[in-house]
Structures are given as structure tokens and as C-alpha cells.
Motif scaffolding. Structure first.
Motif, PDB file in Angstrom:
ATOM      1  N   HIS A  38       0.820  -1.213   0.000  1.00 52.70           N
ATOM      2  CA  HIS A  38       0.000   0.000   0.000  1.00 52.70           C
ATOM      3  C   HIS A  38       0.853   1.261   0.000  1.00 52.70           C
ATOM      4  CE1 HIS A  38       0.940  -0.130   4.289  1.00 52.70           C
ATOM      5  NE2 HIS A  38       0.511   1.102   4.381  1.00 52.70           N
ATOM      6  N   GLN A  63      -5.824  -5.405 -11.016  1.00 57.29           N
ATOM      7  CA  GLN A  63      -5.794  -6.035  -9.695  1.00 57.29           C
ATOM      8  C   GLN A  63      -5.519  -7.532  -9.880  1.00 57.29           C
ATOM      9  OE1 GLN A  63      -9.505  -6.721  -7.378  1.00 57.29           O
ATOM     10  NE2 GLN A  63      -8.631  -5.223  -5.958  1.00 57.29           N
ATOM     11  N   ASP A  79      -6.228  -5.361  -1.985  1.00 54.44           N
ATOM     12  CA  ASP A  79      -6.801  -4.203  -1.310  1.00 54.44           C
ATOM     13  C   ASP A  79      -5.867  -3.002  -1.398  1.00 54.44           C
ATOM     14  OD1 ASP A  79      -9.062  -3.176   0.207  1.00 54.44           O
ATOM     15  OD2 ASP A  79      -7.650  -2.979   1.869  1.00 54.44           O
ATOM     16  N   ALA A  80      -4.565  -3.242  -1.360  1.00 57.43           N
ATOM     17  CA  ALA A  80      -3.610  -2.147  -1.537  1.00 57.43           C
ATOM     18  C   ALA A  80      -3.748  -1.529  -2.923  1.00 57.43           C
ATOM     19  CB  ALA A  80      -2.187  -2.652  -1.314  1.00 57.43           C
ATOM     20  N   ARG A  82      -6.535  -1.485  -4.664  1.00 56.25           N
ATOM     21  CA  ARG A  82      -7.767  -0.696  -4.607  1.00 56.25           C
ATOM     22  C   ARG A  82      -7.521   0.661  -3.954  1.00 56.25           C
ATOM     23  NH1 ARG A  82     -11.389   0.658  -0.792  1.00 56.25           N
ATOM     24  NH2 ARG A  82     -10.218  -0.541   0.758  1.00 56.25           N
ATOM     25  N   GLN A  83      -6.788   0.676  -2.860  1.00 52.24           N
ATOM     26  CA  GLN A  83      -6.520   1.930  -2.164  1.00 52.24           C
ATOM     27  C   GLN A  83      -5.714   2.906  -3.013  1.00 52.24           C
ATOM     28  OE1 GLN A  83      -5.151   1.467   1.994  1.00 52.24           O
ATOM     29  NE2 GLN A  83      -5.795  -0.667   1.834  1.00 52.24           N
ATOM     30  N   THR A  84      -4.928   2.377  -3.946  1.00 53.16           N
ATOM     31  CA  THR A  84      -4.101   3.232  -4.796  1.00 53.16           C
ATOM     32  C   THR A  84      -4.951   4.084  -5.730  1.00 53.16           C
ATOM     33  OG1 THR A  84      -2.282   1.644  -4.638  1.00 53.16           O
ATOM     34  CG2 THR A  84      -2.174   3.209  -6.452  1.00 53.16           C
ATOM     35  N   SER A  86      -6.844   6.177  -4.863  1.00 54.15           N
ATOM     36  CA  SER A  86      -6.909   7.517  -4.270  1.00 54.15           C
ATOM     37  C   SER A  86      -5.987   8.492  -4.999  1.00 54.15           C
ATOM     38  CB  SER A  86      -6.533   7.466  -2.789  1.00 54.15           C
ATOM     39  OG  SER A  86      -5.187   7.025  -2.618  1.00 54.15           O
ATOM     40  N   ARG A 201     -15.204  -7.818   4.915  1.00 52.31           N
ATOM     41  CA  ARG A 201     -14.295  -7.859   3.775  1.00 52.31           C
ATOM     42  C   ARG A 201     -14.912  -8.747   2.696  1.00 52.31           C
ATOM     43  NH1 ARG A 201      -9.154 -11.232   6.410  1.00 52.31           N
ATOM     44  NH2 ARG A 201     -10.044 -13.328   6.266  1.00 52.31           N
ATOM     45  N   PHE A 223     -11.937  -5.925  -0.985  1.00 53.64           N
ATOM     46  CA  PHE A 223     -11.763  -4.812  -0.042  1.00 53.64           C
ATOM     47  C   PHE A 223     -11.862  -5.351   1.377  1.00 53.64           C
ATOM     48  CE2 PHE A 223     -16.372  -5.082  -0.082  1.00 53.64           C
ATOM     49  CZ  PHE A 223     -16.699  -4.836   1.247  1.00 53.64           C
ATOM     50  N   SER A 225     -12.870  -3.429   5.330  1.00 52.94           N
ATOM     51  CA  SER A 225     -13.217  -2.194   6.006  1.00 52.94           C
ATOM     52  C   SER A 225     -12.339  -1.943   7.221  1.00 52.94           C
ATOM     53  CB  SER A 225     -14.691  -2.224   6.446  1.00 52.94           C
ATOM     54  OG  SER A 225     -14.889  -3.204   7.469  1.00 52.94           O
TER      55      SER A 225
END
Length: 226
Positions: A38, A63, A79-80, A82-84, A86, A201, A223, A225
Motif C-alpha cells: 500500500h 488487480q 486491497d492495496a 484498490r486503495q491506490t 486515491s 471484507r 476490499f 473495512s
């Protein structure tokens, strides 16, 4: 990022660039490396943009999919990734549904390519089209259940009789399989084993039966939470 830049990419920064398509992450699923992804992946994107000095050019990525990789933690890397999202001018193609449990390089590249092309058409070339599968937005508490809200969730549906691959956990962070019920653009998730759920998740296992899609037939992302 520095090693990859210095060893392979640096000679190319004298040229103009339209954007990047990135398909990587499997090697970083090792337990000692996955928790760093992440930070590592966004740092790579920021570094390439800085070195090219051509602004925030589009960075579209895939992904990682489903693969039977004992001892490694693919959910953490997914998930990392997905967070990218941002970061500005990024988009992600989900490939959970085209993975092959016994082949780290799944053969269905056509589906992945089509999803990347759709993302480029929408985010780079301005076409009016849904380009992303459902993306986790937030969770709200409803009694002994959690309601999960998504972006890109118009026409939310499952492929199959039931929504699969959801898990819930209480304060102890011990996740157990959960039942999901689609209600509009959200999913209500619960398990009798966790009467006071706090976390949820989805699509977390290395090989996942995740089957949540939107009207555009694009799959939801892994994901958590937490």
C-alpha cells in the motif's frame, strides 16, 4: 521503485509518454512484502510521474486475480491496489473472475484487456461509459448486520443464486463467512457467528468465488473495512 526505475525505466524518460498500463503484484503477495504494497505501489507511480516531468499521466492497472498460493496473502495486495485509486488519474481493472487456481498467469487476457481499454476510453478519452466494477465506499451498522455501500454500483447483482465471498468480524478481527443480501446499491452482510459485527471484507481469499457485479457486467473489487 528506485531499483526498477534505475534498471529499466530511466532510459525511457527522455521520451514523451501518454500513460501506463501496469499488471504486477503477485510476487509482492509474500507475507513479509504484502503489508508494504500500500506504500510501495503509490510510491512507484509518484516516482515515475516525477521522473518523466509530464504531469500526472494516466496510470491504469490490473488487480491481481485468483490463484492457489499457499502461505501468501493475495487479498492484502488486492486491497492495496484498490486503495491506490486515491491517486489522481488512476483506474483499475478487476480480474478476480478470470483467475486460474493452478496458473499464476491466467490465459484470459482478452477480458483484462477489454476492461483496461474501457477504463482508458472513459477516464482518458472522455467517453460516457461505466468503466469500473463496484468499489467499496463505506459500512454502516444495522443491528446485527453491516450494510456495505459501493460506488459504481448501479444495477448491483450477483452471478449465481447467492452473493458469495463476504466475511465479517467483531472486535477480535477474526473473520468468518457471511451471508450477503443485495438491496439497491448496497449489500447487507451478517453471520450468526458474529452477533456484533464491526468489520467486513470481500473477495479476500487467494482463490475466491467472488460474484458481485454491476449492470455493466464489471466485477466488484476485493476490499476490507478494517
Amino acid at each position: 521503485p528506485a531499483g526498477l526505475y534505475n534498471g529499466m525505466v530511466a532510459p525511457e524518460t527522455a521520451y514523451t509518454i501518454k500513460g501506463v498500463i501496469w499488471y504486477q503484484g503477485e510476487t509482492d503477495s509474500a507475507p513479509e512484502r504484502a503489508p508494504m504494497y500500500h506504500r510501495l505501489f503509490p510510491a512507484l507511480i509518484a516516482d515515475w510521474r516525477a521522473q518523466w516531468q509530464q504531469g500526472n499521466f494516466p496510470f491504469l492497472f490490473v488487480q491481481i486475480s485468483s490463484y492457489n498460493s499457499p502461505g501468501e496473502i493475495w487479498g492484502t495486495v488486492r486491497d492495496a491496489q484498490r486503495q491506490t485509486l486515491s491517486l489522481t488519474d488512476t483506474a483499475m481493472a478487476v480480474s478476480l473472475d478470470v483467475g486460474t487456481a493452478d496458473n499464476v498467469h491466467p490465459p484470459d487476457k482478452q477480458t483484462v484487456g477489454a476492461r483496461l481499454a474501457l477504463a482508458a476510453r472513459a477516464t482518458v478519452y472522455g467517453e460516457k461509459a461505466e468503466y469500473s466494477g463496484p468499489l467499496y465506499r463505506q459500512t454502516t451498522r444495522e443491528g446485527q448486520a453491516l450494510r456495505v455501500w459501493f460506488d459504481h454500483a448501479e444495477g448491483l447483482r450477483s452471478k449465481g443464486t447467492h452473493v458469495e465471498s463476504f466475511e465479517v468480524a467483531g472486535e477480535d478481527h477474526h473473520f468468518v463467512p457471511a451471508t450477503g443480501t443485495i438491496e439497491g446499491e448496497s449489500v447487507v452482510v451478517s453471520s450468526p457467528a458474529v452477533p456484533m459485527p464491526r468489520f467486513v471484507r470481500y473477495g479476500w481469499q487467494n482463490v475466491t468465488s467472488a460474484n458481485l457485479y454491476n449492470r455493466a457486467d464489471l466485477p466488484a473489487s476485493t476490499f476490507t473495512s478494517e
